[in-house]
Design a protein around this motif. Structure first.
Motif, PDB file in Angstrom:
ATOM      1  N   ASP A 104       0.822  -1.209   0.000  1.00  0.00           N
ATOM      2  CA  ASP A 104       0.000   0.000   0.000  1.00  0.00           C
ATOM      3  C   ASP A 104       0.857   1.260   0.000  1.00  0.00           C
ATOM      4  O   ASP A 104       0.548   2.237  -0.693  1.00  0.00           O
ATOM      5  CB  ASP A 104      -0.919   0.009   1.226  1.00  0.00           C
ATOM      6  CG  ASP A 104      -1.993  -1.075   1.158  1.00  0.00           C
ATOM      7  OD1 ASP A 104      -2.248  -1.586   0.042  1.00  0.00           O
ATOM      8  OD2 ASP A 104      -2.552  -1.417   2.220  1.00  0.00           O
ATOM      9  N   VAL A 105       1.951   1.235   0.774  1.00  0.00           N
ATOM     10  CA  VAL A 105       2.806   2.413   0.880  1.00  0.00           C
ATOM     11  C   VAL A 105       3.614   2.630  -0.398  1.00  0.00           C
ATOM     12  O   VAL A 105       3.781   3.764  -0.865  1.00  0.00           O
ATOM     13  CB  VAL A 105       3.761   2.278   2.087  1.00  0.00           C
ATOM     14  CG1 VAL A 105       4.843   3.349   2.050  1.00  0.00           C
ATOM     15  CG2 VAL A 105       2.984   2.379   3.385  1.00  0.00           C
ATOM     16  N   LEU A 106       4.117   1.553  -0.997  1.00  0.00           N
ATOM     17  CA  LEU A 106       5.017   1.677  -2.135  1.00  0.00           C
ATOM     18  C   LEU A 106       4.304   1.817  -3.478  1.00  0.00           C
ATOM     19  O   LEU A 106       4.908   2.267  -4.453  1.00  0.00           O
ATOM     20  CB  LEU A 106       5.952   0.462  -2.182  1.00  0.00           C
ATOM     21  CG  LEU A 106       6.886   0.315  -0.977  1.00  0.00           C
ATOM     22  CD1 LEU A 106       7.706  -0.957  -1.093  1.00  0.00           C
ATOM     23  CD2 LEU A 106       7.800   1.527  -0.851  1.00  0.00           C
ATOM     24  N   ARG A 107       3.031   1.451  -3.541  1.00  0.00           N
ATOM     25  CA  ARG A 107       2.316   1.481  -4.815  1.00  0.00           C
ATOM     26  C   ARG A 107       2.356   2.857  -5.502  1.00  0.00           C
ATOM     27  O   ARG A 107       2.580   2.942  -6.711  1.00  0.00           O
ATOM     28  CB  ARG A 107       0.867   1.031  -4.619  1.00  0.00           C
ATOM     29  CG  ARG A 107       0.090   0.901  -5.943  1.00  0.00           C
ATOM     30  CD  ARG A 107      -1.279   0.315  -5.726  1.00  0.00           C
ATOM     31  NE  ARG A 107      -1.193  -1.065  -5.283  1.00  0.00           N
ATOM     32  CZ  ARG A 107      -1.531  -1.483  -4.064  1.00  0.00           C
ATOM     33  NH1 ARG A 107      -1.975  -0.624  -3.166  1.00  0.00           N
ATOM     34  NH2 ARG A 107      -1.433  -2.755  -3.737  1.00  0.00           N
ATOM     35  N   PRO A 108       2.155   3.968  -4.775  1.00  0.00           N
ATOM     36  CA  PRO A 108       2.189   5.276  -5.444  1.00  0.00           C
ATOM     37  C   PRO A 108       3.527   5.619  -6.082  1.00  0.00           C
ATOM     38  O   PRO A 108       3.596   6.495  -6.950  1.00  0.00           O
ATOM     39  CB  PRO A 108       1.850   6.260  -4.300  1.00  0.00           C
ATOM     40  CG  PRO A 108       1.122   5.438  -3.297  1.00  0.00           C
ATOM     41  CD  PRO A 108       1.767   4.081  -3.361  1.00  0.00           C
ATOM     42  N   ARG A 111       4.974   4.717 -10.477  1.00  0.00           N
ATOM     43  CA  ARG A 111       5.150   5.572 -11.653  1.00  0.00           C
ATOM     44  C   ARG A 111       6.522   6.246 -11.650  1.00  0.00           C
ATOM     45  O   ARG A 111       7.146   6.408 -12.695  1.00  0.00           O
ATOM     46  CB  ARG A 111       4.062   6.642 -11.688  1.00  0.00           C
ATOM     47  CG  ARG A 111       2.673   6.101 -12.014  1.00  0.00           C
ATOM     48  CD  ARG A 111       1.655   7.215 -12.082  1.00  0.00           C
ATOM     49  NE  ARG A 111       2.018   8.199 -13.084  1.00  0.00           N
ATOM     50  CZ  ARG A 111       1.455   9.401 -13.165  1.00  0.00           C
ATOM     51  NH1 ARG A 111       0.517   9.746 -12.313  1.00  0.00           N
ATOM     52  NH2 ARG A 111       1.830  10.251 -14.105  1.00  0.00           N
ATOM     53  N   VAL A 112       6.967   6.645 -10.453  1.00  0.00           N
ATOM     54  CA  VAL A 112       8.283   7.288 -10.341  1.00  0.00           C
ATOM     55  C   VAL A 112       9.378   6.299 -10.742  1.00  0.00           C
ATOM     56  O   VAL A 112      10.287   6.633 -11.518  1.00  0.00           O
ATOM     57  CB  VAL A 112       8.521   7.787  -8.903  1.00  0.00           C
ATOM     58  CG1 VAL A 112       9.932   8.350  -8.764  1.00  0.00           C
ATOM     59  CG2 VAL A 112       7.488   8.834  -8.533  1.00  0.00           C
ATOM     60  N   MET A 113       9.293   5.080 -10.240  1.00  0.00           N
ATOM     61  CA  MET A 113      10.303   4.076 -10.551  1.00  0.00           C
ATOM     62  C   MET A 113      10.306   3.742 -12.035  1.00  0.00           C
ATOM     63  O   MET A 113      11.366   3.618 -12.656  1.00  0.00           O
ATOM     64  CB  MET A 113      10.058   2.810  -9.739  1.00  0.00           C
ATOM     65  CG  MET A 113      11.161   1.779  -9.875  1.00  0.00           C
ATOM     66  SD  MET A 113      11.048   0.483  -8.642  1.00  0.00           S
ATOM     67  CE  MET A 113      12.582  -0.384  -8.953  1.00  0.00           C
ATOM     68  N   THR A 118      12.996   3.879 -17.194  1.00  0.00           N
ATOM     69  CA  THR A 118      12.822   3.935 -18.646  1.00  0.00           C
ATOM     70  C   THR A 118      13.399   5.189 -19.292  1.00  0.00           C
ATOM     71  O   THR A 118      13.762   5.163 -20.467  1.00  0.00           O
ATOM     72  CB  THR A 118      11.331   3.838 -19.008  1.00  0.00           C
ATOM     73  OG1 THR A 118      10.600   4.874 -18.331  1.00  0.00           O
ATOM     74  CG2 THR A 118      10.768   2.495 -18.606  1.00  0.00           C
ATOM     75  N   THR A 119      13.491   6.288 -18.535  1.00  0.00           N
ATOM     76  CA  THR A 119      13.944   7.533 -19.173  1.00  0.00           C
ATOM     77  C   THR A 119      15.097   8.203 -18.459  1.00  0.00           C
ATOM     78  O   THR A 119      15.599   9.222 -18.936  1.00  0.00           O
ATOM     79  CB  THR A 119      12.790   8.548 -19.273  1.00  0.00           C
ATOM     80  OG1 THR A 119      12.347   8.886 -17.959  1.00  0.00           O
ATOM     81  CG2 THR A 119      11.631   7.985 -20.066  1.00  0.00           C
ATOM     82  N   GLY A 120      15.519   7.683 -17.319  1.00  0.00           N
ATOM     83  CA  GLY A 120      16.627   8.330 -16.618  1.00  0.00           C
ATOM     84  C   GLY A 120      16.132   9.348 -15.615  1.00  0.00           C
ATOM     85  O   GLY A 120      15.164   9.106 -14.904  1.00  0.00           O
ATOM     86  N   ASN A 121      16.776  10.508 -15.572  1.00  0.00           N
ATOM     87  CA  ASN A 121      16.439  11.517 -14.570  1.00  0.00           C
ATOM     88  C   ASN A 121      15.034  12.064 -14.774  1.00  0.00           C
ATOM     89  O   ASN A 121      14.588  12.247 -15.903  1.00  0.00           O
ATOM     90  CB  ASN A 121      17.433  12.682 -14.631  1.00  0.00           C
ATOM     91  CG  ASN A 121      18.837  12.238 -14.324  1.00  0.00           C
ATOM     92  OD1 ASN A 121      19.051  11.369 -13.506  1.00  0.00           O
ATOM     93  ND2 ASN A 121      19.819  12.835 -14.994  1.00  0.00           N
ATOM     94  N   GLN A 122      14.362  12.359 -13.660  1.00  0.00           N
ATOM     95  CA  GLN A 122      13.040  12.964 -13.736  1.00  0.00           C
ATOM     96  C   GLN A 122      13.101  14.474 -13.777  1.00  0.00           C
ATOM     97  O   GLN A 122      12.208  15.122 -14.274  1.00  0.00           O
ATOM     98  CB  GLN A 122      12.226  12.551 -12.516  1.00  0.00           C
ATOM     99  CG  GLN A 122      11.311  11.375 -12.772  1.00  0.00           C
ATOM    100  CD  GLN A 122      10.197  11.364 -11.767  1.00  0.00           C
ATOM    101  OE1 GLN A 122      10.437  11.534 -10.583  1.00  0.00           O
ATOM    102  NE2 GLN A 122       8.985  11.165 -12.205  1.00  0.00           N
ATOM    103  N   LEU A 123      14.143  15.054 -13.218  1.00  0.00           N
ATOM    104  CA  LEU A 123      14.187  16.498 -13.048  1.00  0.00           C
ATOM    105  C   LEU A 123      15.559  17.031 -13.434  1.00  0.00           C
ATOM    106  O   LEU A 123      16.574  16.439 -13.119  1.00  0.00           O
ATOM    107  CB  LEU A 123      13.892  16.850 -11.580  1.00  0.00           C
ATOM    108  CG  LEU A 123      13.757  18.322 -11.227  1.00  0.00           C
ATOM    109  CD1 LEU A 123      12.507  18.894 -11.876  1.00  0.00           C
ATOM    110  CD2 LEU A 123      13.691  18.484  -9.721  1.00  0.00           C
TER     111      LEU A 123
END
Length: 224
Positions: A104-108, A111-113, A118-123
């Motif tokens: 439950d805690v890790l599910r959100p 998408r971040v993982m 798949t694309t590397g850095n997010q920011l």
């Protein structure tokens, strides 16, 4: 419950993180999470020190997920305990046993993982602009400006922008996937979210095939 506790106690870090307890409460008094959540570092230490198996199990349902892992508790404890380190062990055991609280805690964060894998850095630095992050409040204005000029004043080895932040080499990607496999990260992901694991595994297989093709091309060019 006993098996879960045995796995916690059997972790190689356990004896380094738990040395006893004076019940002084310094860890809880300085804990940021304790101010806002039903969480107490002292309670975690006391439960483990007294080996209260049932209450340890109860704490793993919700309380251990409130810890911010800032390790303020470890820095303050006169007994040199590390409640934050113990919580880390408990979280890993919760994942190992596929506890619903962990799912439950890790599910959100799925998408971040997926985005990172798949694309590397997010920011990237040039994305940090007030219009892009209105929820960050007025202090975001302090980091607004011409980052290229700032980087010349404070040189760094790389200047990542939105044009380059998502460019991750095949070799780097494959190396990271190998590390995640060898350290059990992907196995833990499979336990928590099998669907997400399948998506990521397919992506990793594709990247590895691309990397092998690239290596073959390089060998052919070298032979020529």
């Amino acid at each position: 419950m006993q098996q879960i506790f045995d796995d916690i106690r059997g972790d190689f870090r356990y004896d380094h993180e738990l040395n006893g307890c004076l019940n002084c409460g310094i860890c809880t008094a300085t804990c940021p999470s304790a101010q806002f959540y039903d969480y107490s570092p002292r309670e975690i230490v006391q439960l483990l020190w007294t080996e209260n198996v049932e209450q340890i199990y109860d704490a793993m349902q919700e309380k251990i997920w409130a810890c911010a892992q800032c390790m303020t508790c470890a820095a303050r404890c006169p007994f040199k305990n590390s409640p934050g380190g113990l919580v880390a062990i408990m979280r890993e055991v919760a994942i190992k046993h596929e506890m619903q609280s962990a799912k439950d805690v890790l599910r959100p964060f799925g998408r971040v993982m997926l985005k990172l894998i798949t694309t590397g850095n997010q920011l990237s630095p040039d994305m940090i602009q007030p219009d892009h992050f209105p929820d960050w409040g007025p202090n975001i204005q302090k980091v607004e400006g011409d980052l290229r000029i700032l980087r010349k004043a404070i040189p760094v080895k790389t200047l990542q922008t939105v044009e380059t932040a998502w460019e991750v080499s095949l070799k780097t990607s494959v190396e990271m996937y190998t590390i995640w496999e060898m350290t059990g990260v992907l196995k833990s992901l499979e336990l928590m979210d099998e669907n997400l694991f399948d998506v990521i595994e397919d992506f990793i297989d594709e990247k590895r095939e691309d990397y092998e093709d690239w290596l073959e091309e390089q060998e052919e060019e070298d032979d020529e």
